[in-house]
Scaffold this motif. Structure first.
Motif, short mmCIF file in Angstrom:
data_model
loop_
_atom_site.label_atom_id
_atom_site.label_comp_id
_atom_site.label_asym_id
_atom_site.label_seq_id
_atom_site.Cartn_x
_atom_site.Cartn_y
_atom_site.Cartn_z
N ASP A 174 0.86 -1.18 0.00
CA ASP A 174 0.00 0.00 0.00
C ASP A 174 0.91 1.24 0.00
O ASP A 174 2.09 1.15 0.36
CB ASP A 174 -0.88 -0.03 1.25
N ILE A 175 0.36 2.39 -0.39
CA ILE A 175 1.16 3.61 -0.41
C ILE A 175 0.98 4.42 0.87
O ILE A 175 1.88 4.52 1.70
CB ILE A 175 0.81 4.50 -1.63
N ASP A 176 -0.20 5.01 1.01
CA ASP A 176 -0.44 5.98 2.09
C ASP A 176 -0.46 5.30 3.46
O ASP A 176 -1.26 4.40 3.72
CB ASP A 176 -1.77 6.70 1.85
N GLY A 177 0.43 5.74 4.33
CA GLY A 177 0.51 5.16 5.66
C GLY A 177 1.37 3.91 5.73
O GLY A 177 1.59 3.36 6.81
N THR A 178 1.86 3.47 4.55
CA THR A 178 2.69 2.27 4.50
C THR A 178 4.06 2.60 3.92
O THR A 178 5.08 2.48 4.59
CB THR A 178 2.00 1.17 3.67
#
Length: 263
Positions: free
Chosen positions: A8-12
């Motif tokens: 995942d991108i956001d927050g990861t």
């Protein structure tokens, strides 16, 4: 044995300011040295995934739009588009509901800023990121190219129930917190995207790994043979994962990769 690892991108991968820890960059480099496949697996549609800060990290491909789009080495492998008449119906319904919403496609994001609360910075932020690739819904109804959509604001609980009754049969509604709902055609999610790309590449299920932090990662975390939730992620993600690593800024990705021997 070559593994396929999905992020995942956001927050990861990065935080709310799109900052990526050096340890994450190092982990990606070491995994590439081991010959593993690296994929972005995002709820964002392809137009909203910037190549410049992400692809040089070593990614082999992108799964976007919650499993509705997949590419490998820059070549599109699959894509699902909501039929025009269906998204036109959704658009009319959301207008009647006085909702603030975003229609998301492979090449464009559709948004009418006046539908959002006056104090919302969301439309301005999207415009600043996408520029001319963000266009109005109004005036483009006859050419909408959409694979998923988000409802960012609804007035009252009753409206939310109306929405669920109207579209729940054909769409999966992912509650992301507050009034924010991510809505994806039934039969598509991050897990289906992973299954499809692994089938194309001949990657065995036991060689799949995923990293995520929120509710739109649940299908992915539950599907892959090994799944890692970020230590500062949502509790639902932690409950779904096989392993909970440290927080993003506490070398979460690096520590998760080390735990599984990927680096």
């Amino acid at each position: 044995m070559r593994k396929a690892v999905f992020f995942d991108i956001d927050g990861t991968i990065w935080d709310e300011r799109q900052r990526i820890p050096d340890s994450t960059r190092e982990a990606f480099l070491k995994m590439k040295e081991q010959g593993h496949y690296l994929f972005i697996s995002s709820g964002r549609t392809r137009v909203f995934i910037p190549d410049t800060p992400l692809m040089p990290l070593g990614f082999d491909g992108v799964l976007a739009g919650c499993g509705t789009y997949g590419e490998f080495q820059g070549e599109e492998k699959f894509y699902y588009k909501i039929p025009l008449e269906k998204i036109q119906h959704i658009n009319e319904f959301l207008r009647q509901m006085e909702a603030a919403y975003v229609l998301e496609g492979r090449h464009l994001i559709y948004l009418d800023a006046e539908r959002f609360p006056k104090d919302s910075q969301f439309p301005k932020g999207i415009k600043g990121t996408l520029g001319e690739k963000m266009v109005r819904v109004t005036g483009n109804e006859s050419s909408l190219e959409v694979s998923k959509f988000c409802v960012n604001y609804l007035k009252g609980q009753e409206r939310q129930k109306e929405l669920e009754q109207e579209i729940g049969k054909d769409y999966t509604i992912i509650h992301r917190g507050g009034d924010f709902m991510e809505i994806v055609p039934k039969g598509y999610n991050k897990a289906t995207g992973i299954r499809e790309i692994c089938k194309i590449l001949g990657v065995a299920h036991e060689d799949t790994y995923s990293f995520g932090d929120s509710t739109n990662d649940l299908d992915m975390l539950e599907y892959t043979a090994h799944s890692i939730a970020m230590g500062d992620g949502m509790q639902q993600a932690k409950d779904a994962a096989e392993y909970v690593t440290t927080a993003l800024w506490e070398d979460g990705i690096y520590q998760g990769c080390k735990h599984y021997g990927l680096i």
